[in-house]
Design an enzyme around this catalytic site. Structure first.
Site, mmCIF file in Angstrom:
data_model
loop_
_atom_site.group_PDB
_atom_site.id
_atom_site.type_symbol
_atom_site.label_atom_id
_atom_site.label_comp_id
_atom_site.label_asym_id
_atom_site.label_seq_id
_atom_site.Cartn_x
_atom_site.Cartn_y
_atom_site.Cartn_z
ATOM 1 N N GLU A 150 -10.435 -9.117 -2.484
ATOM 2 C CA GLU A 150 -11.470 -8.889 -3.758
ATOM 3 C C GLU A 150 -10.976 -10.163 -4.842
ATOM 4 O O GLU A 150 -11.970 -10.339 -5.595
ATOM 5 C CB GLU A 150 -11.142 -7.822 -4.476
ATOM 6 C CG GLU A 150 -9.783 -7.663 -4.929
ATOM 7 C CD GLU A 150 -8.735 -6.775 -4.183
ATOM 8 O OE1 GLU A 150 -7.473 -6.476 -4.446
ATOM 9 O OE2 GLU A 150 -8.790 -6.885 -2.698
ATOM 10 N N CYS B 217 -3.878 -3.546 1.159
ATOM 11 C CA CYS B 217 -2.371 -3.532 0.919
ATOM 12 C C CYS B 217 -1.568 -2.407 1.034
ATOM 13 O O CYS B 217 -1.191 -1.866 1.901
ATOM 14 C CB CYS B 217 -2.066 -4.484 -0.334
ATOM 15 S SG CYS B 217 -0.574 -5.180 -0.626
ATOM 16 N N HIS C 161 -5.577 -9.359 -0.249
ATOM 17 C CA HIS C 161 -6.456 -8.782 -1.140
ATOM 18 C C HIS C 161 -7.873 -9.576 -0.926
ATOM 19 O O HIS C 161 -7.842 -10.761 -1.339
ATOM 20 C CB HIS C 161 -5.859 -9.050 -2.491
ATOM 21 C CG HIS C 161 -4.798 -8.093 -2.794
ATOM 22 N ND1 HIS C 161 -5.225 -6.729 -3.487
ATOM 23 C CD2 HIS C 161 -3.399 -7.901 -2.643
ATOM 24 C CE1 HIS C 161 -4.149 -6.199 -3.601
ATOM 25 N NE2 HIS C 161 -3.021 -7.042 -3.040
#
Length: 510
Positions: A170, A80, A168
């Site tokens: 994660e 990002c 993202h």
């Protein structure tokens, strides 16, 4: 083999710790450091991840680090903000997004020849959370994935192991996020996935033996997970050189002092219990302000602990159960964080205690601490217990603290927690608490009018305590536990249930 490490540079994203947890789930060690203060490169560092950020690369609020330190020397992944930084620093154009890019999206045009996204399915769901977009890339950058609204969903720098992604990986909403992280950490960085609980225990015990030698170590036990696991790890390393002190401040749960002391002794720990209830209650007399109560409890603990520690001759070390989130949160990316409430003080040792500090768990997240504790043989009632605040029931009694109020709350708390256990709900809740309110209400018991105390029950679900949702406990359970409390605890005639989430509320009331 040297411990392989992935270095994560933190630009202030709320997800940075989550990146680290996902890398750890791959059995690879990683460390988070502020983007402007990180260690020198060494053979142990196998790759670098640049985190997201609440800021914009266009604003120049955060000074850009010298990325040439890593570029071309180590695999590098920008997430990002990190991806936008890589693009902008090399001549790409980052502009405000024309549409709101927050939430779920689906990848398309995935370049299967790129090792970062290899194996990801067309249409793979990812999580977007950004206000800027990379509108054009430098010449040597190539697009490796897109979405319907974002042309540059991911990129690769030709001739380098440098990558950037706009989403993202994660978060759980990115369904193949772990595949991407595995591609980077294992396939691109070449990490061997050998960082396990057993390896942590073995290396930590060896390191503690070498560092401490024949010195004596003192540790303040709280009955919680962190201090208990720290004690067991030190016990495994240095045995009777470890002196544990468990202080009863009078603000523990019902019968907790005796129960915990008994467990510690059965585990072979060298532990001394100290009854300091009168000292704490005298210090707290008449005090109602929450922060003052916390500070009084903390200061009194240090005083009692110091007195007991001085009874042990030639102590050189103070051990603490500091864990990795405590360490990370004590180092701000961009100035000091706002104080919600005083909680821990990393390395916070009074000047008069001339001891060296040792923190055997300061590289572990809470879930990893629990895994290590199980490996070390700690009982489940310590390992799996809900978080409990350091000041104990002192901050679950709103207003001043008296013996009678503590008695009432201990009884209420015991009925509530035992009820959760008996109904199979305890392990489905992250934290449960009973709060004694400074409110009396009218009630009727038998034919008599009563005017007694109100208690609030609280239960939340969370992963790390940073955010939390109130737990939807069954109405039947709440009805039963409310009835049991009112019938069995003299001084309570009304029970309420807290349905606030964090934010805007906090988990504890004080």
């Amino acid at each position: 083999m040297t411990q392989e490490t992935i270095l994560i540079l933190d630009f202030g994203s709320q997800y940075t710790q989550l990146i680290a947890r996902r890398v750890r789930e791959l059995n690879v060690y990683c460390e988070i450091h502020p983007f402007n203060h990180f260690p020198e490169l060494s053979d142990s560092i196998k790759g670098v991840i640049l985190s997201g950020s609440p800021y914009s690369v266009r604003d120049g609020i955060l000074e850009s680090p010298d990325l040439s330190i890593f570029r071309g020397k180590l695999p590098l992944l920008g997430v990002c903000y990190g991806a936008q930084l890589l693009a902008q620093e090399n001549g790409g154009i980052v502009e405000p997004s024309s549409i709101r890019e927050y939430g779920r999206a689906n990848l398309k045009n995935i370049d299967q020849t790129c090792p970062l996204v290899n194996g990801m399915a067309d249409g793979s769901q990812v999580w977007m959370s950004h206000g800027d977009t990379i509108h054009s890339l430098p010449d040597e950058f190539e697009i490796v994935a897109s979405t319907a609204d974002v042309a540059v969903g991911g990129f690769h720098v030709k001739g380098e192991q440098t990558y950037g992604i706009q989403f993202h990986p994660e978060v759980y909403h990115s369904t193949e996020g772990m595949l991407l992280l595995r591609n980077f950490v294992v396939n691109i960085c070449g990490c061997h996935q050998i960082w396990t609980p057993d390896s942590f225990i073995e290396t930590s015990v060896d390191a503690l033996k070498k560092r401490i030698g024949n010195d004596k170590v003192v540790l303040g036990l709280s009955g919680g997970v962190d201090s208990s696991v720290a004690a067991m790890l030190l016990h495994k390393a240095i045995g009777k050189q470890l002196f544990c002190i468990f202080v009863d401040n009078g603000l523990l749960r019902k019968n907790e002092f005796d129960k915990v002391i008994d467990s510690y002794l059965h585990l072979g720990l060298n532990v001394k219990g100290v009854d300091a209830q009168d000292t704490f209650f005298d210090a707290l007399k008449g005090e109602s302000e929450p922060e003052r109560k916390r500070k009084i409890i903390g200061t009194t603990f240090i005083k009692v602990f110091d007195q007991e520690a001085h009874r042990i001759e030639d102590v050189k070390w103070l051990a603490q159960g500091t864990i990795y989130p405590d360490v990370i949160e004590s180092v701000s990316v961009n100035g000091p964080s706002a104080t919600i409430k005083s909680h821990h003080n990393v390395g916070g040792l009074p000047d008069f205690m001339k001891l060296k500090i040792i923190e055997p768990l300061n590289t572990l997240f809470k879930d990893e601490v629990r895994i290590i504790g199980r490996q070390l043989g700690l009982p489940s009632f310590i390992i799996d217990r809900h978080p409990f605040p350091g000041p104990g029931l002192g901050i679950r009694i709103l207003g001043d603290i008296t013996w009678e109020k503590v008695r009432i709350l201990q009884e209420v708390d015991d009925i509530y927690v035992e009820g959760l256990l008996q109904h199979g709900l305890y392990d489905k809740v992250w934290q449960a608490a009973a709060i004694l309110l400074p409110v009396q209400s009218v009630g009727v018991m038998g034919d008599e009018r009563t005017y007694e105390n109100v208690v609030a029950l609280r239960a939340v679900n969370s992963t790390d305590g940073m955010t939390a949702d109130w737990s939807h406990l069954p109405y039947e359970f709440l009805a039963k536990v409310s009835n049991d409390i009112i019938n069995k605890v003299k001084g309570v005639n009304r029970v309420v249930y807290d349905i606030s989430s964090k934010p805007p509320a906090t988990i504890e009331w004080e």
